[in-house]
Motif scaffolding. Structure first.
Motif, PDB file in Angstrom:
ATOM      1  N   LEU A 241      95.546  87.222  48.040  1.00  0.00           N
ATOM      2  CA  LEU A 241      94.729  88.266  47.408  1.00  0.00           C
ATOM      3  C   LEU A 241      93.253  87.875  47.414  1.00  0.00           C
ATOM      4  CD1 LEU A 241      97.158  88.993  44.455  1.00  0.00           C
ATOM      5  CD2 LEU A 241      96.367  90.748  46.053  1.00  0.00           C
ATOM      6  N   ARG A 242      92.970  86.616  47.060  1.00  0.00           N
ATOM      7  CA  ARG A 242      91.560  86.199  46.989  1.00  0.00           C
ATOM      8  C   ARG A 242      90.949  86.082  48.388  1.00  0.00           C
ATOM      9  NH1 ARG A 242      89.697  81.595  49.776  1.00  0.00           N
ATOM     10  NH2 ARG A 242      91.584  80.477  50.263  1.00  0.00           N
ATOM     11  N   LEU A 243      91.774  85.706  49.363  1.00  0.00           N
ATOM     12  CA  LEU A 243      91.268  85.592  50.731  1.00  0.00           C
ATOM     13  C   LEU A 243      90.898  86.970  51.276  1.00  0.00           C
ATOM     14  CD1 LEU A 243      90.625  84.116  53.347  1.00  0.00           C
ATOM     15  CD2 LEU A 243      93.072  83.976  53.838  1.00  0.00           C
ATOM     16  N   GLU A 244      91.765  87.955  51.070  1.00  0.00           N
ATOM     17  CA  GLU A 244      91.427  89.322  51.495  1.00  0.00           C
ATOM     18  C   GLU A 244      90.179  89.831  50.779  1.00  0.00           C
ATOM     19  OE1 GLU A 244      95.548  91.525  52.894  1.00  0.00           O
ATOM     20  OE2 GLU A 244      94.831  91.832  50.849  1.00  0.00           O
ATOM     21  N   ALA A 245      89.966  89.382  49.545  1.00  0.00           N
ATOM     22  CA  ALA A 245      88.801  89.810  48.761  1.00  0.00           C
ATOM     23  C   ALA A 245      87.554  89.005  49.136  1.00  0.00           C
ATOM     24  CB  ALA A 245      89.092  89.686  47.263  1.00  0.00           C
ATOM     25  N   LEU A 247      86.905  85.864  48.494  1.00  0.00           N
ATOM     26  CA  LEU A 247      86.490  84.965  47.407  1.00  0.00           C
ATOM     27  C   LEU A 247      86.774  83.510  47.799  1.00  0.00           C
ATOM     28  CD1 LEU A 247      87.912  87.138  44.484  1.00  0.00           C
ATOM     29  CD2 LEU A 247      85.504  86.909  45.161  1.00  0.00           C
ATOM     30  N   CYS A 248      85.807  82.642  47.508  1.00  0.00           N
ATOM     31  CA  CYS A 248      85.914  81.235  47.902  1.00  0.00           C
ATOM     32  C   CYS A 248      86.946  80.479  47.068  1.00  0.00           C
ATOM     33  CB  CYS A 248      84.572  80.542  47.697  1.00  0.00           C
ATOM     34  SG  CYS A 248      83.310  81.108  48.837  1.00  0.00           S
ATOM     35  N   LEU A 249      87.621  79.540  47.708  1.00  0.00           N
ATOM     36  CA  LEU A 249      88.531  78.624  47.012  1.00  0.00           C
ATOM     37  C   LEU A 249      87.920  77.228  47.062  1.00  0.00           C
ATOM     38  CD1 LEU A 249      91.231  77.879  45.663  1.00  0.00           C
ATOM     39  CD2 LEU A 249      92.234  77.719  47.945  1.00  0.00           C
ATOM     40  N   VAL A 324      87.541  76.864  60.632  1.00  0.00           N
ATOM     41  CA  VAL A 324      88.196  77.752  59.664  1.00  0.00           C
ATOM     42  C   VAL A 324      88.421  76.964  58.369  1.00  0.00           C
ATOM     43  CG1 VAL A 324      90.358  78.980  59.159  1.00  0.00           C
ATOM     44  CG2 VAL A 324      89.303  79.179  61.423  1.00  0.00           C
ATOM     45  N   THR A 325      88.066  77.570  57.219  1.00  0.00           N
ATOM     46  CA  THR A 325      88.262  76.899  55.928  1.00  0.00           C
ATOM     47  C   THR A 325      89.394  77.526  55.110  1.00  0.00           C
ATOM     48  OG1 THR A 325      86.444  78.238  55.026  1.00  0.00           O
ATOM     49  CG2 THR A 325      85.911  76.002  55.745  1.00  0.00           C
ATOM     50  N   SER A 326      89.712  78.777  55.382  1.00  0.00           N
ATOM     51  CA  SER A 326      90.870  79.443  54.775  1.00  0.00           C
ATOM     52  C   SER A 326      91.427  80.381  55.819  1.00  0.00           C
ATOM     53  CB  SER A 326      90.469  80.300  53.558  1.00  0.00           C
ATOM     54  OG  SER A 326      90.249  79.528  52.420  1.00  0.00           O
ATOM     55  N   GLY A 327      92.723  80.345  56.026  1.00  0.00           N
ATOM     56  CA  GLY A 327      93.293  81.262  56.997  1.00  0.00           C
ATOM     57  C   GLY A 327      94.727  81.571  56.653  1.00  0.00           C
ATOM     58  N   GLY A 328      95.108  82.806  56.855  1.00  0.00           N
ATOM     59  CA  GLY A 328      96.485  83.173  56.558  1.00  0.00           C
ATOM     60  C   GLY A 328      96.735  84.605  56.967  1.00  0.00           C
ATOM     61  N   PHE A 329      97.833  85.126  56.438  1.00  0.00           N
ATOM     62  CA  PHE A 329      98.214  86.500  56.741  1.00  0.00           C
ATOM     63  C   PHE A 329      97.779  87.372  55.572  1.00  0.00           C
ATOM     64  CE2 PHE A 329     101.153  90.092  56.818  1.00  0.00           C
ATOM     65  CZ  PHE A 329     101.090  90.474  58.148  1.00  0.00           C
TER      66      PHE A 329
END
Lengths: 378, 124
Positions: A241-245, A247-249, A324-329
């Motif tokens: 949810l945060r990745l689609e938005a 937003l940094c982790l 890449v620092t965050s990646g997913g589906f």
């Protein structure tokens, strides 16, 4: 494995997660639900369409207090450590900011709320990342002037209710919750129990975070779970949810080497601070504002269906330009989504990239963040 | 038809000279929602224990290894559009690929269902 488990902390809701059939995983020193039996895709979509309930009690809650009861005193103390304008926050306002090191790198990102009650002026409520709280508290405490103290709040749980139906759900229990503006906080009564709540979150959806005395959290969690509009949501969907938005982790998209300008967080440094500085790393941030950062965190839309993952090398015209620092589906996007740092020359939306994937590359494009339109309350 | 299992949680169903390969129900439960499966092209030569396919859940990518030596004869094209079939029916419609049995003696190195269930139990 058993030895490692023994050292893990539990939130006050651990037994409820287990009763709901959650799969528990170690995260930031806690055993946390990564998903419930419905699975990450369902949890993600439910949060976008209905309302999700998250246990985020592992996060650090703390009070910064000025002995003289003055907002200016406590705000000035925090402004020495973060680049946001804290001084001009109005009562009840919440802001996102970062603790910076002297090189302008990010020690952690956090939420700051100024108390809404005039009687409580001189208090700032902080929420920091679980994995960083010990370091944050030590860093803040070591850098406070006389008359300002940091008090970790260890007797409260923290839960989030997120999604388009969050306001309806929370307002059924907390009078006036629906009238709160986005990024504001106040005290309230949940079915008569004293809590603190803010209208904010980490999903790109409207919603709330509720800070609740541990003694009351079980009853409040149960009341929310009983609502048909609510499903419990684990860390897996919280991440998608945060990745689609966009937003940094912390520890992934931002860390001690990345600056707020590089991370695209300049919006969180208000004008007065950009001009006057007075926070760690101002020199670097001022230079990056004037000249542009040499690298930027960007959204990356990957062609096809195979997700690219954290650590994958990013190329442009065959040259390495980033990682890449965050990646997913992305379940709402229905395809792979990623964020990563690229050289300034490759940061514009529409730039074609290639991303390393299992010994070959896949085509990708720089896109404007977020991947999914934010639907915050106005 | 005999079904064999590996310690890496693949299954292999042998009928005549052809083997069908997939991941076990236990494996799909552990992975969670499958969002992408990368399959080997027909004609690919596989070696027992070598990389054969990749299965991606929302959170992570996992390798699928060849249970035996052989050559890929068919990939399950259905999984391209409907990777969730792996979760819904791991041991059936969620099969990954078919291959020749290149070395029959390797089948003896695999587990039967009872042994696999005991293995999963012991793995905890």
């Amino acid at each position: 494995m058993i030895d490692a488990d023994e050292t893990l902390l539990e939130t006050p809701l651990a037994s409820r997660h287990q009763a709901l059939g959650a799969r528990m995983v170690p995260f930031a020193g806690y055993t946390m639900p990564v998903q419930y039996p419905t699975g990450i895709l369902t949890e993600h979509t439910w949060t976008r369409e209905e309302a999700g309930l998250f246990d985020v009690s592992h996060m650090g809650q703390a009070m910064l207090e000025a002995a003289d009861g003055s907002h200016a005193t406590v705000a000035t103390a925090l402004e020495a450590l973060v680049p946001a304008d804290i001084l001009n926050m109005v009562p009840g306002q919440q802001r996102y900011t970062q603790l910076l090191n002297h090189e302008g790198g990010i020690l952690d990102d956090l939420m700051v709320t100024r108390s809404i009650d005039a009687a409580d002026d001189g208090y700032l409520f902080l929420v920091v990342n679980a994995a960083r709280k010990a370091e944050d508290y030590a860093h803040i405490a070591a850098n406070l002037p006389a008359g300002v103290a940091l008090k970790p709040v260890d007797d409260r749980a923290l839960i989030a209710v997120q999604g388009p139906k969050a306001a309806g759900v929370v307002a059924d229990h907390v009078p006036g919750a629906a009238d709160m503006a986005f990024m504001t906080g106040r005290s309230g009564a949940f079915d008569g129990q004293d809590i603190h709540l803010s209208r904010s979150g980490y999903t790109g959806e409207d919603g709330y975070e509720l800070s609740v005395p541990i003694a009351a959290i079980g009853v409040i969690w149960d009341a929310l779970i009983a609502d048909r509009r609510i499903k419990p949501i684990g860390l897996g969907a919280r991440d998608s949810l945060r990745l689609e938005a966009g937003l940094c982790l912390y520890g992934h998209d931002i860390d001690e080497t990345t600056s707020p300008v590089e991370a695209g967080l300049l919006w969180s440094i208000q004008k007065r601070r950009r001009e006057n500085g007075g926070f760690p790393g101002f020199e670097r941030i001022q230079r990056e504002i004037a000249e542009g950062a040499t690298r930027r965190l960007v959204g990356i839309k990957v062609e096809g269906r195979a997700p690219v993952r954290e650590g994958a090398t990013v190329f442009k015209d065959g040259e390495t330009v980033g990682t890449v620092t965050s990646g997913g589906f992305g379940p709402t996007v229905e395809g792979p989504v990623a964020m990563g740092y690229v050289a300034a020359a490759a940061k514009e939306p529409g730039t074609t990239l290639e991303i390393e994937l299992r010994g070959r590359t896949v085509s990708a494009e720089v896109v404007k963040l977020p991947f999914v339109k934010k639907r915050f309350a106005k | 038809m005999t079904v064999y299992f590996t310690k890496e949680h693949e299954w292999l169903s042998v009928e005549g000279g052809t083997a069908t390969v997939g991941i076990t129900n236990h494996a799909q439960e552990q992975l969670g929602d499958v969002v992408f499966v990368e399959l080997p092209a027909p004609g690919t030569a596989l070696t027992q224990g070598g990389d054969a396919a990749v299965v991606e859940s929302v959170k992570a990518a996992s390798e699928v290894y060849a249970p035996i030596d052989g050559e890929v004869t068919e990939a399950n094209g259905e999984l391209e559009g409907e990777p969730a079939k792996v979760n819904e029916d791991a041991m059936g419609a969620g099969w990954f690929f078919k291959m020749t049995v290149g070395n029959e003696s390797q089948l003896a190195t695999l587990m039967d269902e009872a042994a696999y269930n005991a293995f999963v139990e012991a793995e905890g």
